[in-house]
Enzyme design. Structure first.
Site, PDB file in Angstrom:
ATOM      1  N   HIS A 186      23.143  -4.324  23.584  1.00  0.00           N
ATOM      2  CA  HIS A 186      23.429  -4.035  24.995  1.00  0.00           C
ATOM      3  C   HIS A 186      23.322  -5.321  25.810  1.00  0.00           C
ATOM      4  CE1 HIS A 186      24.409  -0.021  26.244  1.00  0.00           C
ATOM      5  NE2 HIS A 186      23.913  -0.218  27.465  1.00  0.00           N
ATOM      6  N   GLY A 216      28.988  -2.132  31.411  1.00  0.00           N
ATOM      7  CA  GLY A 216      30.253  -2.461  30.757  1.00  0.00           C
ATOM      8  C   GLY A 216      30.134  -2.720  29.272  1.00  0.00           C
TER       9      GLY A 216
END
Length: 401
Positions: free
Chosen positions: A229, A234
């Site tokens: 992550h 996004g």
């Protein structure tokens, strides 16, 4: 089980700050110990692929390769439709990838967003995802962290509040859970921000290797990316764009964009569950998800190509009375990628003079190919109902599935 190095954990302490919207009872539980993940190194990992899974991924890779050849065969290597067809498939894949993140938009609004006339915020976000996919394909020859940052910049730079953060690794902790003020009790706490740059360097070393089955490599790289992550937002869309960069870089899909995210969208619960299994050291679920999504992409993508090509063929028949030099013929193939157009688009993108563009739109309208929907004398917009219908039906079929 198909083993991959599992994510480790380390103990941390969290001090919550009240956001003004959290109850006192929730705040009382918000501070205290929690565990964040530590990503494993996979750059030199050697997979031991079970025989049945090896057969599955080989079949999936062959399906994607056949789809790529089929797209060229239907449209022709030099067909003016190949570029627009590839564009609309990329846009369809971007919409599916966004839908996994609950960003849903119809084909008409998405096409309007492409000419800066959308009234939907989601449409503008999906267009940003299209730009990220385009950046991914453009950067496929250099699978490194700079390329990933460029993909994220293309995705996020147009979003309000992201002007200074787009294309940069996160500098804060992120987690997946119901609380906005605390990572305690979250289903997944991503690695500490300080670990992200090295973890991404390792991941991209893995992505550049040429000694792995492509489906396995893409699935594992994607799962590693999503669990790291690396961005504050996004990650899902950037991670799926990275998959397409890898498919292009490895030569599996080179002519167009296979709707792999559309395949993942069919069973999002299983997709997210597979990402969780990967953290525990079992890569089999995510590889199976990608193999299944690849087969779906090949089958559904071929059907979509056929249906879109049929729309263009029907339009050609409707235009049979036009002289060969008519400007409408130059516009026709571009309606695949832009089924909603105006005179400004034709002037900017095709280099037509304004009057020539209006003449082309008039010819296409008279032939029954386009319909003008605004009813206005100025700022008019034309659309191809057949192409929009095909795209909306494809999107709806994924939801029904």
């Amino acid at each position: 089980m198909f083993q991959v190095p599992p994510f480790q954990h380390r103990d941390e302490q969290w001090t919550a700050e009240n956001d003004g919207m959290t109850s006192r009872a929730q705040m009382a539980r918000a501070s205290g110990p929690y565990r964040s993940t530590v990503p494993p190194r996979i750059a030199t990992w050697t997979p031991d692929i079970p025989g049945d899974l090896a057969a599955d991924i080989e079949e999936a890779a062959s399906a994607l390769s056949r789809f790529d050849h089929y797209a060229r065969g239907v449209l022709g290597e030099t067909s003016p439709s190949l570029g627009p067809m590839s564009s609309i498939l990329l846009r369809t894949e971007s919409a599916s990838s966004s839908q996994i993140e609950d960003l849903t938009v119809g084909a008409r609004q998405l096409a309007l967003a492409e000419i800066d006339l959308a009234t939907s915020d989601n449409a503008r976000l999906v267009v940003a995802n299209v730009r990220a996919m385009e950046a991914a394909l453009d950067l496929a020859d250099r699978l490194d962290t700079t390329a990933v940052l460029e993909m994220h910049r293309a995705l996020m730079s147009g979003q309000r509040g992201w002007e200074g953060r787009a294309g940069r690794w996160r500098d804060q902790l992120v987690w997946i859970g119901t609380s906005k003020v605390s990572p305690r009790f979250a289903s997944h706490v991503a690695p500490q921000a300080v670990l992200v740059p090295d973890a991404m360097d390792d991941l991209m070393c893995f992505a550049r290797r040429d000694d792995l089955p492509v489906i396995v490599q893409a699935a594992v790289a994607h799962a590693q990316f999503e669990n790291i992550h690396p961005f504050a937002d996004g990650n899902g869309r950037t991670g799926r764009a990275l998959v397409h960069a890898m498919l292009r870089a490895k030569g599996l899909v080179t002519s167009t964009t296979a709707p792999v995210s559309a395949g993942l969208l069919k069973r999002t619960d299983e997709y997210f569950g597979a990402l969780a299994s990967y953290r525990e050291g079992d890569a089999r679920p995510i590889v199976e998800q990608f193999a299944d999504a690849s087969r779906f992409a090949a089958h559904a993508g071929a059907e979509l190509i056929d249906e879109l090509a049929a729309q263009i063929g029907r339009s050609r028949d409707q235009m049979s009375g036009l002289r060969p030099q008519a400007s409408a013929w130059k516009v026709l193939p571009h309606l695949l990628s832009h089924p909603v157009v105006n005179a400004a688009y034709l002037s900017d993108r095709l280099g037509l003079g304004r009057q020539t563009a209006l003449n082309a739109l008039g010819q296409l309208t008279d032939a029954g190919v386009l319909v003008e929907r605004t009813g206005r004398q100025r700022n008019r917009v034309w659309q191809h109902p057949g192409i929009l219908g095909v795209l909306d039906e494809f999107a709806q079929s994924l939801v029904r599935a």
